[in-house]
Motif scaffolding. Structure first.
Motif, PDB file in Angstrom:
ATOM      1  N   THR A  73       0.811  -1.220   0.000  1.00 10.87           N
ATOM      2  CA  THR A  73       0.000   0.000   0.000  1.00 10.87           C
ATOM      3  C   THR A  73       0.841   1.266   0.000  1.00 10.87           C
ATOM      4  O   THR A  73       0.395   2.315  -0.475  1.00 10.87           O
ATOM      5  CB  THR A  73      -0.961   0.008   1.202  1.00 10.87           C
ATOM      6  OG1 THR A  73      -0.214  -0.119   2.427  1.00 10.87           O
ATOM      7  CG2 THR A  73      -1.958  -1.139   1.114  1.00 10.87           C
ATOM      8  N   THR A  77      -0.653   2.667  -3.962  1.00 10.23           N
ATOM      9  CA  THR A  77      -1.811   3.026  -3.144  1.00 10.23           C
ATOM     10  C   THR A  77      -3.143   2.626  -3.779  1.00 10.23           C
ATOM     11  O   THR A  77      -4.157   2.545  -3.089  1.00 10.23           O
ATOM     12  CB  THR A  77      -1.820   4.539  -2.867  1.00 10.23           C
ATOM     13  OG1 THR A  77      -1.824   5.245  -4.130  1.00 10.23           O
ATOM     14  CG2 THR A  77      -0.595   4.952  -2.076  1.00 10.23           C
ATOM     15  N   GLY A 100      -2.896  -0.539   6.132  1.00 10.86           N
ATOM     16  CA  GLY A 100      -3.558  -0.070   4.920  1.00 10.86           C
ATOM     17  C   GLY A 100      -4.560  -1.036   4.315  1.00 10.86           C
ATOM     18  O   GLY A 100      -5.072  -0.785   3.218  1.00 10.86           O
TER      19      GLY A 100
END
Length: 222
Positions: A73, A77, A100
């Motif tokens: 992550t 992202t 995340g």
């Protein structure tokens, strides 16, 4: 999202990987583009094949699922990670979310719940198993007095607090809209506004901040 959902399955048990792959490949909107047997391989493949969603076991050799999720992550992202595990312990839940992960499912969940979670995460959303969500709410209500004194408290409307309470119960946008008599698009827009106010990226992080600040509670839960 439109088009095929590209998946990476990461689990150190071959039969589990194969079973999950068969379940997902049987869906017309999903395709498994890679399988990883340990955390290091999961990170490497995620960056190589660029899946939309990684289904990640939390307990793997070389690099555990939490650290693998964190590495993925931070560097990609846009990839959504679903933690799939046997564990209900709070420490695993909190570690995975901090790393995340966008969803945390128990391995005793049925295939329909897994497929629903994959589609939600692929669409940029996040969710928790309702049982786990309730445990988190109880824990954060207990700990909210320990929040940092300097932390800025966001001002949310009663409707926004109501939406957060329903998010924490594990409801998706469509279910929340049905409960409140609003369209799914309206709920999505409201959540975007909530995220902005709380300075977070997804519904799980928003719930945690809201619980810590006392903006959402267990009261009026159904």
């Amino acid at each position: 999202m439109t088009g095929q959902i590209r998946l990476l399955i990461a689990d150190d048990h071959t039969m589990v990987r194969q079973g999950l792959t068969q379940i997902c490949n049987a869906e017309p909107d999903m395709t498994v583009v890679g399988q990883a047997a340990d955390g290091q391989e999961a990170v490497r493949l995620a960056l190589e094949v660029n899946p939309d969603v990684v289904v990640m076991d939390i307990n793997m050799p070389l690099l555990d699922g939490v650290q693998a999720t964190r590495n993925i992550t931070k560097r990609a992202t846009h990839i959504g990670v679903i933690i799939l595990t046997m564990y209900r312990q709070d420490q695993y839940i909190f570690e995975a979310i901090r790393a995340g992960a966008r969803a945390y499912l128990l391995k005793d969940a049925d295939s329909d719940e897994l497929l629903r979670s994959i589609r939600i995460v692929a669409d940029g959303e996040a969710l928790l198993d309702p049982v786990i969500a309730r445990k988190m709410m109880e824990e954060f209500r207990r700990l909210k007095q320990e929040a940092n004194d300097g932390e800025e408290t966001a001002e949310l409307s009663e409707r926004e607090r109501e939406i957060l309470r329903l998010v924490a119960q594990g409801l998706d946008n469509g279910q929340i809209g049905e409960r409140l008599g609003l369209s799914e698009k309206t709920i999505r827009n409201r959540l975007t506004q909530i995220f902005d106010k709380l300075h977070v990226d997804n519904r799980i992080q928003a719930t945690l901040v809201a619980l810590r600040q006392g903006l959402a509670t267990l009261e009026n839960d159904t």
